[in-house]
Design a protein around this motif. Sequence first.
Motif, PDB file in Angstrom:
ATOM      1  N   LYS A  57       0.801  -1.116   0.052  1.00 44.45           N
ATOM      2  CA  LYS A  57       0.022  -0.111  -0.032  1.00 44.45           C
ATOM      3  C   LYS A  57       0.775   1.295   0.022  1.00 44.45           C
ATOM      4  O   LYS A  57       0.499   2.416  -0.374  1.00 44.45           O
ATOM      5  N   GLY A  58       2.066   1.289   0.520  1.00 47.15           N
ATOM      6  CA  GLY A  58       2.739   2.404   0.630  1.00 47.15           C
ATOM      7  C   GLY A  58       3.450   2.970  -0.561  1.00 47.15           C
ATOM      8  O   GLY A  58       3.593   4.072  -1.032  1.00 47.15           O
ATOM      9  N   TYR A  59       3.267   1.836  -1.625  1.00 48.61           N
ATOM     10  CA  TYR A  59       3.886   2.285  -2.975  1.00 48.61           C
ATOM     11  C   TYR A  59       2.494   2.159  -3.972  1.00 48.61           C
ATOM     12  O   TYR A  59       2.510   2.850  -5.145  1.00 48.61           O
ATOM     13  N   ALA A  60       1.526   1.561  -3.831  1.00 45.71           N
ATOM     14  CA  ALA A  60       0.452   1.531  -4.684  1.00 45.71           C
ATOM     15  C   ALA A  60      -0.930   1.355  -4.153  1.00 45.71           C
ATOM     16  O   ALA A  60      -1.643   0.382  -3.864  1.00 45.71           O
ATOM     17  N   GLN A  61      -1.257   2.726  -3.650  1.00 49.98           N
ATOM     18  CA  GLN A  61      -2.290   2.922  -3.030  1.00 49.98           C
ATOM     19  C   GLN A  61      -3.642   2.569  -3.620  1.00 49.98           C
ATOM     20  O   GLN A  61      -4.721   2.302  -3.092  1.00 49.98           O
ATOM     21  N   HIS A  62      -3.809   2.731  -5.040  1.00 50.55           N
ATOM     22  CA  HIS A  62      -4.829   2.405  -5.862  1.00 50.55           C
ATOM     23  C   HIS A  62      -5.230   0.978  -6.139  1.00 50.55           C
ATOM     24  O   HIS A  62      -6.012   0.727  -7.031  1.00 50.55           O
ATOM     25  N   GLU A  63      -4.637  -0.061  -5.493  1.00 54.03           N
ATOM     26  CA  GLU A  63      -4.904  -1.511  -5.717  1.00 54.03           C
ATOM     27  C   GLU A  63      -6.115  -2.073  -4.883  1.00 54.03           C
ATOM     28  O   GLU A  63      -5.622  -3.059  -4.181  1.00 54.03           O
ATOM     29  N   GLU A  64      -7.010  -1.262  -4.700  1.00 55.45           N
ATOM     30  CA  GLU A  64      -8.135  -1.452  -3.708  1.00 55.45           C
ATOM     31  C   GLU A  64      -8.348  -2.994  -3.806  1.00 55.45           C
ATOM     32  O   GLU A  64      -8.929  -3.597  -2.791  1.00 55.45           O
ATOM     33  N   ALA A  65      -8.816  -3.168  -5.084  1.00 55.63           N
ATOM     34  CA  ALA A  65      -9.579  -4.530  -5.338  1.00 55.63           C
ATOM     35  C   ALA A  65      -8.662  -5.736  -4.869  1.00 55.63           C
ATOM     36  O   ALA A  65      -9.208  -6.656  -4.332  1.00 55.63           O
ATOM     37  N   VAL A  66      -7.375  -5.696  -5.317  1.00 59.47           N
ATOM     38  CA  VAL A  66      -6.438  -6.735  -4.492  1.00 59.47           C
ATOM     39  C   VAL A  66      -6.359  -6.515  -3.210  1.00 59.47           C
ATOM     40  O   VAL A  66      -6.472  -7.880  -2.667  1.00 59.47           O
ATOM     41  N   PHE A  67      -6.496  -5.662  -2.621  1.00 60.49           N
ATOM     42  CA  PHE A  67      -6.069  -5.513  -1.216  1.00 60.49           C
ATOM     43  C   PHE A  67      -7.552  -6.127  -0.573  1.00 60.49           C
ATOM     44  O   PHE A  67      -7.344  -6.934   0.495  1.00 60.49           O
ATOM     45  N   THR A  68      -8.522  -5.856  -1.093  1.00 57.34           N
ATOM     46  CA  THR A  68      -9.902  -6.460  -0.594  1.00 57.34           C
ATOM     47  C   THR A  68      -9.923  -8.030  -0.699  1.00 57.34           C
ATOM     48  O   THR A  68     -10.483  -8.822   0.122  1.00 57.34           O
ATOM     49  N   GLN A  69      -9.510  -8.554  -1.925  1.00 53.65           N
ATOM     50  CA  GLN A  69      -9.523  -9.922  -1.958  1.00 53.65           C
ATOM     51  C   GLN A  69      -8.556 -10.518  -0.855  1.00 53.65           C
ATOM     52  O   GLN A  69      -8.930 -11.713  -0.558  1.00 53.65           O
ATOM     53  N   VAL A  70      -7.236  -9.735  -0.846  1.00 58.20           N
ATOM     54  CA  VAL A  70      -6.448 -10.417   0.149  1.00 58.20           C
ATOM     55  C   VAL A  70      -6.999 -10.690   1.500  1.00 58.20           C
ATOM     56  O   VAL A  70      -6.815 -11.550   2.508  1.00 58.20           O
ATOM     57  N   ALA A  71      -7.587  -9.437   1.814  1.00 57.56           N
ATOM     58  CA  ALA A  71      -8.371  -9.227   3.330  1.00 57.56           C
ATOM     59  C   ALA A  71      -9.432 -10.753   3.266  1.00 57.56           C
ATOM     60  O   ALA A  71      -9.594 -11.244   4.612  1.00 57.56           O
ATOM     61  N   ALA A  72      -9.999 -10.610   2.379  1.00 60.45           N
ATOM     62  CA  ALA A  72     -11.303 -11.664   2.535  1.00 60.45           C
ATOM     63  C   ALA A  72     -10.677 -12.950   2.500  1.00 60.45           C
ATOM     64  O   ALA A  72     -11.174 -13.981   3.042  1.00 60.45           O
ATOM     65  N   ALA A  73      -9.687 -13.381   1.818  1.00 61.64           N
ATOM     66  CA  ALA A  73      -8.955 -14.730   1.673  1.00 61.64           C
ATOM     67  C   ALA A  73      -8.341 -14.876   3.239  1.00 61.64           C
ATOM     68  O   ALA A  73      -8.481 -15.920   3.734  1.00 61.64           O
ATOM     69  N   ARG A  74      -7.772 -13.923   3.658  1.00 59.34           N
ATOM     70  CA  ARG A  74      -7.150 -13.959   4.860  1.00 59.34           C
ATOM     71  C   ARG A  74      -8.223 -14.518   5.863  1.00 59.34           C
ATOM     72  O   ARG A  74      -8.165 -15.256   6.986  1.00 59.34           O
ATOM     73  N   GLY A  75      -9.291 -13.788   5.852  1.00 63.10           N
ATOM     74  CA  GLY A  75     -10.428 -13.875   7.045  1.00 63.10           C
ATOM     75  C   GLY A  75     -11.072 -15.222   6.664  1.00 63.10           C
ATOM     76  O   GLY A  75     -11.229 -15.693   7.722  1.00 63.10           O
ATOM     77  N   ALA A  76     -11.072 -15.819   5.589  1.00 58.48           N
ATOM     78  CA  ALA A  76     -11.510 -17.278   5.456  1.00 58.48           C
ATOM     79  C   ALA A  76     -10.397 -18.000   5.963  1.00 58.48           C
ATOM     80  O   ALA A  76     -10.836 -19.042   6.440  1.00 58.48           O
ATOM     81  N   LEU A  77      -9.391 -18.076   5.880  1.00 57.25           N
ATOM     82  CA  LEU A  77      -8.338 -18.867   6.446  1.00 57.25           C
ATOM     83  C   LEU A  77      -8.420 -18.718   7.945  1.00 57.25           C
ATOM     84  O   LEU A  77      -8.240 -19.868   8.452  1.00 57.25           O
TER      85      LEU A  77
END
Length: 201
Positions: A57-77
Amino acid sequence: MKLRTRLWLSPLILALGGCGYNRIQQYDENAQQAKQQISVQLQRRADLVPNLVNTVKGYAQHEEAVFTQVAAARGALSGAIQGGDPTQMAAANAQLTGALGRLIAVAEAYPQLKADQGFLRLQDELAGTENRIATARNDYNQAVQTYNTYIRTFPQALTAKVTGAKPRAYYEAAPGSETAPTVDFGTRPAPAGTTAPSAPR
């Protein structure tokens, strides 16, 4: 009547497989401990994710879709770890692997991120965790095989039936999910016109 019959037969069956009862408990406990090691390593992997996301995020603040996918996958795990089902844990871990692959691929467009020491260290830690998950998975599956084979063998099968011992599920990792996602930064140049942001201060 069925209950009386079962109570009457229990001492006889346990006598036939008496020594098998303790062995069943031992093998079951071995498998349980091995599964716990998988949970520990999966949780360690999940715990590394927020730092990796924050670094990107410190370099690529506009990749929200990817960040959301990672957060959802982490929550599922995390939910699968709490549930303790090996099949669900394997599926959730594979889902997180896919999401992390997309997150790491974001670094392709950001040369400074690719060289960030924190980013590189986190990738190394993820790779090390995946190796430990693979080892724990193998240990668990071996313990399960020993246990499942034992409770299906006569006369232990009789003891298992009386005591309610059930076969355990294997941890079946999806093909390729035992390897941490990586990107070869030397093979693809950054997209034309991309300007790498300055490193966060």
